[in-house]
Scaffold this active site. Structure first.
Site, mmCIF file in Angstrom:
data_model
loop_
_atom_site.group_PDB
_atom_site.id
_atom_site.type_symbol
_atom_site.label_atom_id
_atom_site.label_comp_id
_atom_site.label_asym_id
_atom_site.label_seq_id
_atom_site.Cartn_x
_atom_site.Cartn_y
_atom_site.Cartn_z
ATOM 1 N N ASP A 115 74.339 17.194 -54.693
ATOM 2 C CA ASP A 115 75.228 18.350 -54.513
ATOM 3 C C ASP A 115 74.534 19.660 -54.866
ATOM 4 O OD1 ASP A 115 75.281 17.725 -57.272
ATOM 5 O OD2 ASP A 115 77.213 18.729 -57.522
ATOM 6 N N ASP A 122 73.358 21.115 -57.472
ATOM 7 C CA ASP A 122 73.562 21.943 -58.665
ATOM 8 C C ASP A 122 72.413 21.772 -59.654
ATOM 9 O OD1 ASP A 122 74.294 19.371 -59.450
ATOM 10 O OD2 ASP A 122 76.099 19.996 -60.524
ATOM 11 N N SER A 124 77.462 14.063 -57.994
ATOM 12 C CA SER A 124 76.258 14.712 -58.493
ATOM 13 C C SER A 124 75.046 13.789 -58.367
ATOM 14 C CB SER A 124 76.480 15.169 -59.934
ATOM 15 O OG SER A 124 75.434 15.985 -60.382
ATOM 16 N N ASP A 181 69.539 17.633 -56.737
ATOM 17 C CA ASP A 181 70.323 16.414 -56.586
ATOM 18 C C ASP A 181 71.261 16.537 -55.387
ATOM 19 O OD1 ASP A 181 72.171 18.183 -57.619
ATOM 20 O OD2 ASP A 181 72.899 16.859 -59.195
#
Length: 563
Positions: free
Chosen positions: A304, A306, A145, A302
């Site tokens: 990834d 999410d 993340s 960010d």
């Protein structure tokens, strides 16, 4: 087992040709380094495994990833789930992400479990979407993340598309712990697995279905939007670049630009101190491009994709960062207003948020007749409540938390920075058509619902010593039961350690003051830190801010006194 003994076992068992072996040799005699790597085994936290990459039980490496995957395989087979339903696997731009994803695919295939594997990096929300779309039994995403570049992680999802929790999480953890890190787990090469139909490669078809879902969340007709609104976007060298650009292009936003230095994958994140869009420093290059192009809003996701954060033009040549509470409140208002206007807001709508998220969004929900449910921190808990509220006859409306995460639609059971980013751009276009900005709207909402002030403080305490001090801090606040923090009298102390009302157990505390202000505290589940959340609301902006600052000073004074 103590750290030194665990270290020696690794030296004995690790093949000398393994790249981790010279790394182990390099720390021989370094007590501090050995302790940090071996004082515990990396465990499931708020979002699965997450840690620094390297050799050791407390590190992300092929051995910790392999054992976790075998534990998942055991749980799937022994829980009676059909292995043919498969496990979807994705990964982000980080070091070893692809390597770890292919290792997990080989082990699952070696256990006779079908794998749906993405061939290149994809955003976390698309992984959650794919789990539900393909009716998989589980999903895995290799990502850390927003953590610094040294980290990687392993997010695990169940068949509802949400991250594992409760009975499933406990069951998988038990299976993982039944294995030694150096056990020889069955593997099948990707080539053979593809021939047998045990590995199926995903691609454009799944991408298209996910993007169609994101675009279906459109709230206003195109003729009510000024799609010339100027937008700068940064994926922070992560997975968001391609999907966000496609959505913006297909929706006709003509002044959409991506920060060129941060467009392509970079596991070292050379353009930012660390890739967390919650930190305004991550917006430095976006701000520079925004000033050149007169951008009205800046959006960042960010690695990834999410988490999503936004900065808005202050009208003076600069930008103001909105926090997760403000961003969530704006999207809630936009969704609620649009749905009510179009007659599509269900009578029993439900919003889900965390126990440490502020009350701004909740106040707007009450105004629109939307019921609010609270959950533990983390989207595995927020989205994990969706099946429960649906059984009660509610329709999911929105989910969010203060740490710049929100889930605008129920088909993705996790934070969705792509969908949230699209909605924010659409909202900006809707407001521009009316001659307004997001700051104008935010001020209107404050005047209607009160001036909500908030702050968050994270105290970083790394390693075993840090973990022990975090325990002492929580214990002092819990057992001491303070009745005052400076000038603030405590009305109620809520301890979530053994659960509270309909909320399961978590190591978290909340102190509610007699004037309605409150703060909460909890150890992070993904990072070596303890977090404090402060909130106040009055009819006056400065008074609300003063209350938050006063609480923060009093609480920090007590924290500093705990060695």
């Amino acid at each position: 087992m103590n750290a030194e003994k665990a270290y020696e076992i690794w030296l004995q068992k690790l093949p000398k040709e393994d790249p981790l072996y010279p790394e182990l040799l390099s720390i021989r005699g370094n007590e501090k380094e050995i302790t940090d790597r071996f004082y515990q085994e990396i465990v499931f936290g708020t979002a699965g495994l997450r840690g620094i990459c390297g050799a050791g039980t407390n590190r992300m490496n092929a051995y910790t990833v392999g054992r976790a995957t075998q534990g998942i395989a055991d749980y799937i087979r022994e829980s009676g789930e059909d292995p043919a339903k498969g496990v979807a696997i994705a990964y982000d731009c980080r070091h070893h992400s692809r390597e770890f994803s292919e290792l997990a695919a080989r082990i699952l295939a070696g256990n006779g479990i079908r794998v749906y594997l993405f061939p290149s990096l994809r955003p976390t929300p698309e992984l959650s979407f794919a789990v539900r779309k393909l009716a998989c039994v589980s999903g895995i995403n290799m990502t850390a993340s927003h953590n610094p570049k040294e980290y990687n992680g392993y997010k695990v999802y169940w068949k509802d598309g949400a991250q594992i929790s409760g009975e499933v999480s406990d069951g998988i953890l038990a299976k993982i712990q039944s294995h030694d890190l150096f056990d020889a787990f069955p593997q099948c090469s990707l080539e053979k697995a593809k021939e047998k139909g045990l590995v199926v490669m995903l691609g454009e078809e799944m991408d298209r279905q996910y993007l169609d879902y994101v675009e279906s969340l459109q709230q206003q007709e195109d003729d009510r939007l000024d799609r010339s609104v100027s937008v700068v976007y940064t994926p922070l060298n992560g997975a968001g670049s391609i999907p966000m650009e496609r959505v913006m292009r297909e929706r006709g936003f003509s002044n959409f630009r991506i920060v060129p230095e941060q467009k392509d994958p970079d596991p070292d994140f050379t353009t930012v101190p660390f890739p967390n869009p919650e930190n305004p420093k991550a917006f430095a290059l976006a701000e520079a491009l925004g000033k050149k192009t007169d951008a009205q809003i800046l959006v960042a996701t960010d690695p990834d994709s999410d988490r999503m954060a936004v900065e808005v033009s202050d009208g003076k040549g600069g930008y103001l960062a909105l926090d997760g509470n403000q961003t969530g409140a704006l999207i809630i208002w936009y969704l609620a207003r649009s749905k009510k206007e179009h007659g599509t807001l269900p009578a029993k709508s439900a919003m889900i948020t965390s126990i440490v998220t502020g009350n701004f969004g909740e106040a707007i929900c009450r105004d629109y007749g939307i019921t609010v449910f609270r959950a533990l921190t983390g989207f595995k808990n927020i989205c994990g409540r969706i099946p429960e509220i649906e059984k009660k006859g509610y329709t999911y409306f929105f989910g969010y938390e203060e740490s710049i995460g929100c889930a605008p639609g129920e088909q993705v059971r996790d934070k969705d920075g792509i969908a949230a980013g699209m909605l924010l751009v659409e909202m900006a276009a809707f407001l521009k058509k009316q001659g307004k900005t997001m700051l104008d709207l935010l001020e209107e909402l404050y005047q209607t619902y009160g001036y909500y002030a908030e702050d968050q403080v994270s105290v970083v305490l790394a390693g075993m010593e840090g973990q022990e001090r975090i325990g002492r801090i929580m214990d002092a606040f819990r057992r001491g039961r303070p009745d005052h923090f400076g000038d603030f009298a405590v009305k109620e102390q809520i301890d979530y350690l053994h659960g509270y009302e309909d909320i399961p157990a978590q190591n978290a505390l909340k102190f509610i003051m007699t004037d309605g202000s409150w703060f909460a505290m909890r150890p992070s589940g993904t990072e070596p830190k303890i977090k404090f959340y402060y909130y106040a609301v009055t009819k006056d902006r400065d008074a609300s801010r003063k209350k938050v600052d006063g609480m923060k000073t009093a609480v920090q004074s007590l924290v500093d006194s705990i060695a």
